[in-house]
Design a protein around this motif. Sequence first.
Motif, PDB file in Angstrom:
ATOM      1  N   VAL A 180       0.745  -1.378   0.139  1.00  0.00           N
ATOM      2  CA  VAL A 180       0.051   0.015  -0.061  1.00  0.00           C
ATOM      3  C   VAL A 180       0.659   1.271  -0.217  1.00  0.00           C
ATOM      4  O   VAL A 180       0.555   2.160  -0.825  1.00  0.00           O
ATOM      5  CB  VAL A 180      -0.892   0.046   1.386  1.00  0.00           C
ATOM      6  N   TYR A 181       1.881   1.242   0.852  1.00  0.00           N
ATOM      7  CA  TYR A 181       2.790   2.293   0.994  1.00  0.00           C
ATOM      8  C   TYR A 181       3.640   2.638  -0.699  1.00  0.00           C
ATOM      9  O   TYR A 181       3.411   3.761  -0.918  1.00  0.00           O
ATOM     10  CB  TYR A 181       4.109   2.291   1.775  1.00  0.00           C
ATOM     11  N   LEU A 182       3.805   1.478  -1.016  1.00  0.00           N
ATOM     12  CA  LEU A 182       5.002   1.544  -2.426  1.00  0.00           C
ATOM     13  C   LEU A 182       3.911   2.103  -3.569  1.00  0.00           C
ATOM     14  O   LEU A 182       4.195   3.057  -4.286  1.00  0.00           O
ATOM     15  CB  LEU A 182       5.398   0.382  -2.781  1.00  0.00           C
ATOM     16  N   VAL A 183       2.650   1.619  -3.509  1.00  0.00           N
ATOM     17  CA  VAL A 183       1.812   2.090  -4.333  1.00  0.00           C
ATOM     18  C   VAL A 183       1.471   3.521  -4.267  1.00  0.00           C
ATOM     19  O   VAL A 183       1.244   4.216  -5.420  1.00  0.00           O
ATOM     20  CB  VAL A 183       0.357   1.161  -4.247  1.00  0.00           C
ATOM     21  N   SER A 184       1.199   4.135  -3.051  1.00  0.00           N
ATOM     22  CA  SER A 184       0.922   5.430  -2.670  1.00  0.00           C
ATOM     23  C   SER A 184       1.938   6.304  -3.166  1.00  0.00           C
ATOM     24  O   SER A 184       1.533   7.526  -3.432  1.00  0.00           O
ATOM     25  CB  SER A 184       0.664   5.563  -1.167  1.00  0.00           C
ATOM     26  N   VAL A 185       3.060   5.906  -3.389  1.00  0.00           N
ATOM     27  CA  VAL A 185       4.121   6.648  -3.861  1.00  0.00           C
ATOM     28  C   VAL A 185       4.779   6.258  -5.396  1.00  0.00           C
ATOM     29  O   VAL A 185       5.605   6.759  -5.747  1.00  0.00           O
ATOM     30  CB  VAL A 185       5.411   6.758  -3.006  1.00  0.00           C
ATOM     31  N   PRO A 210       9.956   9.495  -9.802  1.00  0.00           N
ATOM     32  CA  PRO A 210       9.407  10.334 -10.958  1.00  0.00           C
ATOM     33  C   PRO A 210       8.173  10.041 -11.447  1.00  0.00           C
ATOM     34  O   PRO A 210       7.711  11.031 -12.154  1.00  0.00           O
ATOM     35  CB  PRO A 210      10.605   9.785 -11.924  1.00  0.00           C
ATOM     36  N   PHE A 211       7.403   8.889 -11.027  1.00  0.00           N
ATOM     37  CA  PHE A 211       6.055   8.828 -11.534  1.00  0.00           C
ATOM     38  C   PHE A 211       4.892   9.229 -10.474  1.00  0.00           C
ATOM     39  O   PHE A 211       3.832   8.830 -10.627  1.00  0.00           O
ATOM     40  CB  PHE A 211       6.060   7.180 -11.781  1.00  0.00           C
ATOM     41  N   ASP A 212       5.376   9.817  -9.179  1.00  0.00           N
ATOM     42  CA  ASP A 212       4.567   9.890  -8.226  1.00  0.00           C
ATOM     43  C   ASP A 212       3.570  11.088  -8.542  1.00  0.00           C
ATOM     44  O   ASP A 212       4.067  12.479  -9.059  1.00  0.00           O
ATOM     45  CB  ASP A 212       5.419  10.422  -6.981  1.00  0.00           C
ATOM     46  N   LEU A 219      -3.092   6.099  -5.943  1.00  0.00           N
ATOM     47  CA  LEU A 219      -3.892   4.811  -5.605  1.00  0.00           C
ATOM     48  C   LEU A 219      -4.978   4.801  -6.803  1.00  0.00           C
ATOM     49  O   LEU A 219      -5.636   3.795  -7.081  1.00  0.00           O
ATOM     50  CB  LEU A 219      -4.542   5.079  -4.238  1.00  0.00           C
ATOM     51  N   ARG A 220      -5.593   6.110  -7.068  1.00  0.00           N
ATOM     52  CA  ARG A 220      -6.642   5.870  -8.376  1.00  0.00           C
ATOM     53  C   ARG A 220      -6.202   5.404  -9.530  1.00  0.00           C
ATOM     54  O   ARG A 220      -6.987   4.460  -9.866  1.00  0.00           O
ATOM     55  CB  ARG A 220      -7.003   7.342  -8.429  1.00  0.00           C
ATOM     56  N   ASP A 221      -5.058   5.871  -9.877  1.00  0.00           N
ATOM     57  CA  ASP A 221      -4.567   5.346 -11.256  1.00  0.00           C
ATOM     58  C   ASP A 221      -4.155   3.781 -10.940  1.00  0.00           C
ATOM     59  O   ASP A 221      -4.383   3.125 -12.109  1.00  0.00           O
ATOM     60  CB  ASP A 221      -3.098   5.901 -11.582  1.00  0.00           C
TER      61      ASP A 221
END
Length: 243
Positions: A180-185, A210-212, A219-221
């Motif tokens: 969850v943390y990695l996806v959020s960033v 660079p994709f943050d 999370l939406r994407d």
Amino acid sequence: MCVYVCVCVCADLRRCEERGELLLPVLFFLLVMLSVLLYFAVSLMDPGFVLTDTVKGSNEEMESMIPQSSTPRLRRCGYCLLQQPMRAKHCQTCKRCVRRFDHHCPWMENCVGERNHRWFMVYLLVQLLALLWALHVALSGLSPGVSWDLWFRANGFLLAALGVVGVFSAVVLVLLGSHVYLVSVNCTTWEFMSRHRISYLKNRGDEHSPFDRGPLGNLRDFFCACGAVAWEATYDRSAANHV
């Protein structure tokens, strides 16, 4: 031991059924069925294998004539000889390149990548709910004893099973929380662990991905995006803003 906990769960659900309380048995059955379906779905799903060269890399001579943008030059895989899109990596176990590679999961016997990562996280959530349910039922099944010795004798197997299920619950909780943390960033496990070796990350001065696009946007994407993502374009926009 885990079987003993499962027996306790089934016995507890059986008692609910005898009392006419059918909601809990139905919910537990649906939870187990959902867990099984998600396991096979993630295991058999294409994680995002790179099948052909990208359009950008289909003609290297033409690419060399075009002025290069801020995107690092795409590399050709030394194993399958395909030109990898950004964020892709070759998996030594699957013998394939995977788009937005996160990791190879021996539990699933499959890679976790762009196409099945979200379902892998849903599977972890369902597993965590099932394990917490088992912990709750096992704790409620502890019987009292007139002395510590008799209490340990009466509940020894259940206590051992609780320890095993507790360890699994902690592992799944940590794994789900880290994803969850990695996806959020907007970062993958591979990028997080090997940032210093990845061409499009190691030369950036900060630890920012660079994709943050912010936690909510990421999370939406992640959960709503359909199809493959052109990460090169996202990286170009980030590099322009970074400068």
